[in-house]
Design an enzyme around this catalytic site. Structure first.
Site, PDB file in Angstrom:
ATOM      1  CB  SER A   1      -0.925  -0.039   0.969  1.00  0.00           C
ATOM      2  OG  SER A   1      -1.830  -0.888   0.965  1.00  0.00           O
TER       3      SER A   1
ATOM      4  CE  LYS B   1      -4.339   1.677  -1.131  1.00  0.00           C
ATOM      5  NZ  LYS B   1      -3.784   0.496  -0.132  1.00  0.00           N
TER       6      LYS B   1
ATOM      7  CB  SER C   1      -3.907   1.774   4.025  1.00  0.00           C
ATOM      8  OG  SER C   1      -3.279   0.759   2.763  1.00  0.00           O
TER       9      SER C   1
ATOM     10  CE  LYS D   1      -1.318   3.744   2.912  1.00  0.00           C
ATOM     11  NZ  LYS D   1      -1.501   3.104   3.438  1.00  0.00           N
TER      12      LYS D   1
END
Length: 390
Positions: free
Chosen positions: A66, A69, A121, A231
């Site tokens: 993720s 992202k 997320s 992140k």
């Protein structure tokens, strides 16, 4: 005497065993401050200069989960409007794993979906954003790959906007640091990734959605002083992935670990290492003239090449560093030039570190009128070297 020797050997063996045990338990003591990182790949980067301060397999291509992202968000922020209303499609609503349980036809603002993307997320938010910005998920992924190339992330390729495992979907620790450094220059991105929790609407429900940031460096057991993003990522294939940033006394560092046994602990070790062992040094002020660049067809044949900005480097605190300076002037500079136009680069190098700043024109250079250019050519042809028209 024999008994004494036997006891001496036993004591030596016991001491050696104790030393080995302590070395295994406290491996950091044996490395003079070097971080002991078990992640497959890792990077520590200075956010201001882009210098890599520590690395392990920095360019190895690995699943990024993720952390994908980050790019999804920056493309959305640069191409969309935060107040845009985004309608979730059936495809977006059916994306699995991490989600905010979007329903087909549900409408949220782009800003709300980006918060869901970066804090929760949410994979369904990623697809809804992609379809809104790109028209289709596939076209949005093309935009993501173009953005990665623009940033210079040569070991990154996207197959989707969320990071679920897919063929041809990978990045590297260095690229993730590079992408995060770029993204953190966007004020809205910085604001969102530093947010611990947020509330967005849940149409048709008697309560709103609470979004809690997955990045535990911002809160809880692994809370890190100065942490301000970025992140997390996890899939079975990628393992634990984290892109982390922290700021202390005006210095921001970015740490990346990929396929780590404990992403929060290892990112903290990297950040500690950077803050404890490095500082910043100004090599050259902004506006300093470093060369006179040749210019053709101008009323003047040279222009001052001045630094566009302050040259700052990250340096080890206890190691004197002598930086080599190289000046690179663009070939074929031709009038007219305006003050501030790029005319070259000054590059500073020390060991594996490299920092560059643009050189710009320190003044306007006007183009010669045609008659003056003709007269100058005439003088050159008939060899009157003592005549100069400038």
């Amino acid at each position: 005497m024999l008994l004494s020797r036997i006891w001496h050997r036993k004591l030596c063996r016991a001491a050696a065993g104790l030393f080995l045990l302590l070395w295994l338990i406290f491996p950091l003591e044996a490395s003079a401050g070097e971080p002991q990182i078990e992640a497959t790949s890792a990077v520590l980067m200075d956010a201001l200069t882009g210098q890599v301060l520590w690395s392990k397999n920095p360019h190895e291509r690995l699943p990024q989960a993720s952390t994908t992202k980050i790019t999804t968000a920056i493309v959305a922020l640069e191409r969309g409007n935060l107040t845009d209303l985004v309608r979730a499609s059936k495809k977006a609503a059916e994306v699995g794993e991490a989600s905010i349980y979007l329903e087909e036809g549900e409408t949220l603002t782009l800003e709300e979906l980006i918060y869901a993307l970066l804090l929760r997320s949410a994979n369904d938010a990623a697809v809804a954003i992609a379809e809104h910005i790109g028209g289709t998920e596939e076209e949005f992924v093309n935009l993501m790959n173009a953005k990665a190339r623009e940033i210079g992330a040569g070991n990154t390729h996207y197959a989707n906007p969320h990071g679920l495992s897919a063929p041809g979907h990978y990045s590297s620790a260095y690229d993730l640091a590079l992408i995060a450094r770029y993204a953190l220059q966007n004020p809205k991105f910085r604001e969102i990734v530093a947010t611990k929790e947020a509330v967005i609407p849940w149409p048709g429900k008697p309560w709103d959605r609470l979004l809690v940031n997955n990045n535990q460096l911002l809160w809880g057991y692994y809370e890190y002083p100065g942490a301000d993003g970025v992140k997390t990522g996890y899939t079975r294939e990628a393992g634990q992935v984290l892109v982390a940033s922290a700021t202390r006394e005006g210095r921001q560092l970015i740490a990346v670990v990929m396929h780590s046994p404990n992403r929060y602990r290892e990112a903290s070790l990297l950040l500690d290492y950077g803050f404890e062992h490095f500082t910043r040094r100004v090599l050259m002020p902004a506006g300093k003239t470093v060369a006179m660049a040749p210019v053709s067809r101008g009323l003047r044949d040279t222009v001052p090449a001045v630094t566009a900005g302050q040259v700052v480097v990250a340096v080890p605190k206890d190691v004197p560093a002598e930086w080599q300076q190289d000046i690179e002037i663009l070939p074929g500079l031709t009038a007219p030039l305006k003050q501030g136009d790029k005319v070259g680069t000054v590059v500073f190098r020390w060991q594996d570190h490299k920092v560059a700043v643009d050189l710009v024109a320190g003044r306007d250079i006007r183009e010669q009128p045609w008659w003056l250019a003709f007269l100058q050519a005439f003088i050159n042809i008939f060899h009157f070297p003592w005549v100069r028209l400038s």
